[in-house]
Design a protein around this motif. Sequence first.
Motif, short mmCIF file in Angstrom:
data_model
loop_
_atom_site.label_atom_id
_atom_site.label_comp_id
_atom_site.label_asym_id
_atom_site.label_seq_id
_atom_site.Cartn_x
_atom_site.Cartn_y
_atom_site.Cartn_z
N LYS A 78 -10.03 33.96 1.40
CA LYS A 78 -10.32 34.62 2.53
C LYS A 78 -10.81 35.83 2.34
CE LYS A 78 -8.27 31.93 6.17
NZ LYS A 78 -7.60 31.75 7.38
N TYR A 83 -21.00 27.74 0.26
CA TYR A 83 -19.70 27.18 0.56
C TYR A 83 -18.90 27.65 1.47
CZ TYR A 83 -21.34 24.40 -3.54
OH TYR A 83 -21.84 23.52 -4.53
N LEU A 84 -19.31 28.86 1.98
CA LEU A 84 -18.46 29.48 2.84
C LEU A 84 -17.97 29.04 4.17
CD1 LEU A 84 -19.92 33.25 2.57
CD2 LEU A 84 -17.79 32.22 1.41
N ASN A 85 -18.90 27.81 4.66
CA ASN A 85 -18.51 27.33 5.76
C ASN A 85 -17.89 25.83 5.63
OD1 ASN A 85 -20.65 25.98 4.90
ND2 ASN A 85 -21.85 26.03 6.80
N TYR A 86 -17.46 25.62 4.29
CA TYR A 86 -16.97 24.36 4.09
C TYR A 86 -15.40 24.43 4.45
CZ TYR A 86 -20.48 22.21 1.13
OH TYR A 86 -21.53 21.52 0.49
N ASP A 114 -14.52 35.95 2.01
CA ASP A 114 -15.14 35.44 3.41
C ASP A 114 -15.19 34.09 3.74
OD1 ASP A 114 -15.55 38.07 4.17
OD2 ASP A 114 -17.71 38.34 3.07
N PHE A 115 -14.28 33.06 2.87
CA PHE A 115 -14.19 31.66 3.45
C PHE A 115 -13.55 31.69 4.69
CE2 PHE A 115 -15.44 31.05 -0.94
CZ PHE A 115 -16.03 30.06 -1.06
N GLN A 116 -13.76 30.90 5.58
CA GLN A 116 -13.23 31.04 6.98
C GLN A 116 -12.23 29.86 7.10
OE1 GLN A 116 -14.06 33.57 9.10
NE2 GLN A 116 -15.48 34.14 7.28
N GLN A 117 -12.48 28.70 6.70
CA GLN A 117 -11.57 27.62 6.69
C GLN A 117 -11.00 27.18 5.69
OE1 GLN A 117 -13.07 24.93 10.11
NE2 GLN A 117 -14.75 25.71 9.47
N GLU A 135 -21.69 31.55 -2.19
CA GLU A 135 -21.77 31.81 -0.79
C GLU A 135 -22.30 30.55 -0.01
OE1 GLU A 135 -24.40 35.24 -1.06
OE2 GLU A 135 -22.89 36.57 -1.45
N ASP A 165 -17.62 18.16 9.04
CA ASP A 165 -17.64 19.19 8.11
C ASP A 165 -17.40 18.87 6.66
OD1 ASP A 165 -18.07 21.18 10.10
OD2 ASP A 165 -15.88 21.94 10.09
#
Length: 122
Positions: free
Chosen positions: A31, A14-17, A34-37, A12, A63
């Motif tokens: 995805k 690393y979700l914004n990596y 909940d990984f966004q990018q 969790e 980032d």
Amino acid sequence: MKFNIQLKTEIEKYLNYIIIVEGKKDVNALKSLDFQQVYAIHITGITLRERAEQIMQLINKKDRVCILTDLDRKGKQLYEKLKPIFQELGAHLDSSLRGLLIKSKLSHIEGIDKFMEKLERI
């Protein structure tokens, strides 16, 4: 066993990596967690370098970027090709998530969602 229980909490972080994966199945699996990018490196008719350049145009260079190719021999070879390309393009690389998944014995990124479901049942 204790490591696997902590794995979900660790992931969790690393979700914004920015996550670079091999293909669409890998993108979908991450995805669903909940990984966004998440960006696939393999696009028909585009070289690895061209795709890396496209991705770098889409992201904020500040980032953190994790190259999360499969953790088998072929995936490691692809990682070794991609790492210097992204470094040259100025990416802020962080391979700690990759190291975490290697320790967990996961081999293919496209199976990470099912792998995590199993951990939740433990």
